[in-house]
Write an enzyme that holds these catalytic residues in place. Structure first.
Site, PDB file in Angstrom:
ATOM      1  N   SER A 283       0.840  -1.199   0.000  1.00 41.08           N
ATOM      2  CA  SER A 283       0.000   0.000   0.000  1.00 41.08           C
ATOM      3  C   SER A 283       0.873   1.246   0.000  1.00 41.08           C
ATOM      4  CB  SER A 283      -0.948  -0.042   1.205  1.00 41.08           C
ATOM      5  OG  SER A 283      -1.837   1.048   1.191  1.00 41.08           O
TER       6      SER A 283
ATOM      7  N   HIS B   7      -8.431   1.936  -0.046  1.00 39.07           N
ATOM      8  CA  HIS B   7      -8.545   0.941  -1.114  1.00 39.07           C
ATOM      9  C   HIS B   7      -9.990   0.502  -1.349  1.00 39.07           C
ATOM     10  CE1 HIS B   7      -4.215   0.805  -1.073  1.00 39.07           C
ATOM     11  NE2 HIS B   7      -4.231   0.540   0.223  1.00 39.07           N
TER      12      HIS B   7
END
Length: 308
Positions: free
Chosen positions: A91, A196
């Protein structure tokens, strides 16, 4: 031996991290001081003293994690640590990888991640939960059959460890369906942003203007990105992937499998915590995986490599 270097994302932070490395290596202080000057905020003071509410606030967490993991990379280089043949970041950790591979200047990165964090906080409030003990295929089947449009599969971290993200109502509803479909447990995560997920889509358009104001060079080490599990090395493609990363799933299992298939013998997590090392062992326990977050683990990793 061929190594792959990995950088952790948000969630690996803790008060007091990097204390002994900072005492031993001036470069850690230099990095935190540069970032603090750029953001007009004492990032090391928060790292050292907290409080929890501040170090866990996305707006501060992301710059602090960039400083922390990038510092460990710099220390690794200073000590003559082996250069990897591949890099990846989980991430947010992808930004650290881009800095380490000299694709993104640190001064640009620190400003960019602050903007990213603010855009995430400005997105609709939501929820994230870790789903334990169910396969990705089974989870995806339940998700697709649910028809829920305000929740997304956010992180495919390891077999039996998947994160869902979205509106509180959507995450709660999907959690109930998964619990009744065989998931061992669903654990809400201590975050207020639905990273996300589809809730990030609108703010990703705002973030785009900030990404486009920064120049990315071709990385000097190939970086496997989260979104496509591909190596992108042009300015336009790197930017496009980073923008999509905000609302797309982190495909970590596939990322580690891809790196292993390229002939990597050792995975090295540089930065606070051991989250990725734990994931990696669950993905494939046959490949050696180490974490470096302090002086002791640094020495151990350097000794491991020198003895091979």
């Amino acid at each position: 031996m061929s190594i792959g270097i990995l950088f952790p994302g948000q969630g690996s932070q803790s008060i007091g991290m990097l204390k002994d490395l900072k005492s031993s290596y001036s470069i850690v202080s230099d990095i935190f001081e540069e970032a603090s000057d750029l953001l007009s905020c004492d990032l090391w003071k928060i790292t050292k003293n907290g409080p929890d509410s501040k170090i866990n606030d996305t707006e501060f967490t992301q710059p602090i994690m960039l400083c922390s993991a990038y510092s460990v990379w710099k220390v690794w280089n200073y000590e003559g640590g082996e250069i990897p043949i591949f890099m990846a970041g989980h991430s947010f950790g992808e930004y650290t990888a881009l800095c380490a591979a000299e694709s993104l200047k640190f001064k640009d990165a620190i400003k960019l991640v602050k903007r990213r964090a603010i855009c995430m906080k400005d997105s609709p409030k939501g929820k994230m939960s870790a789903v334990i003990g169910i396969s990705y295929q089974d989870l995806n089947d339940v998700y697709e059959q649910s028809g829920l449009s305000d929740v997304s599969i956010a992180n495919i971290n390891a077999p039996g460890q998947i994160v869902i993200s979205g509106s509180s109502q959507g995450v709660d509803k999907l959690s109930e369906l998964l619990a009744s479909s065989g998931a061992k447990k669903v654990v809400p995560l201590p975050v207020s942003v639905a990273a996300h997920s589809i809730l990030m889509h609108e703010q990703s358009e705002t973030y785009k203007q900030y990404v486009n104001s920064v120049n990315f060079l071709k990385p000097n080490v190939p970086i496997v990105n989260n979104v496509d599990v591909k190596i992108q090395d042009t300015d336009a493609r790197i930017k496009d992937a980073l923008i999509r990363q905000m609302y797309s799933p982190v495909r970590w299992v596939e990322t580690i499998e891809f790196i292993e298939q390229q002939g990597v013998d050792l995975l090295l997590e540089l930065g606070p915590g051991k989250v990725l090392t734990s994931f990696n062992k669950r993905i494939d326990n046959s490949i050696k995986s180490l974490s470096v977050s302090d002086c002791n683990s640094l020495e151990m990793a350097l000794e491991t490599l020198s003895s091979i």
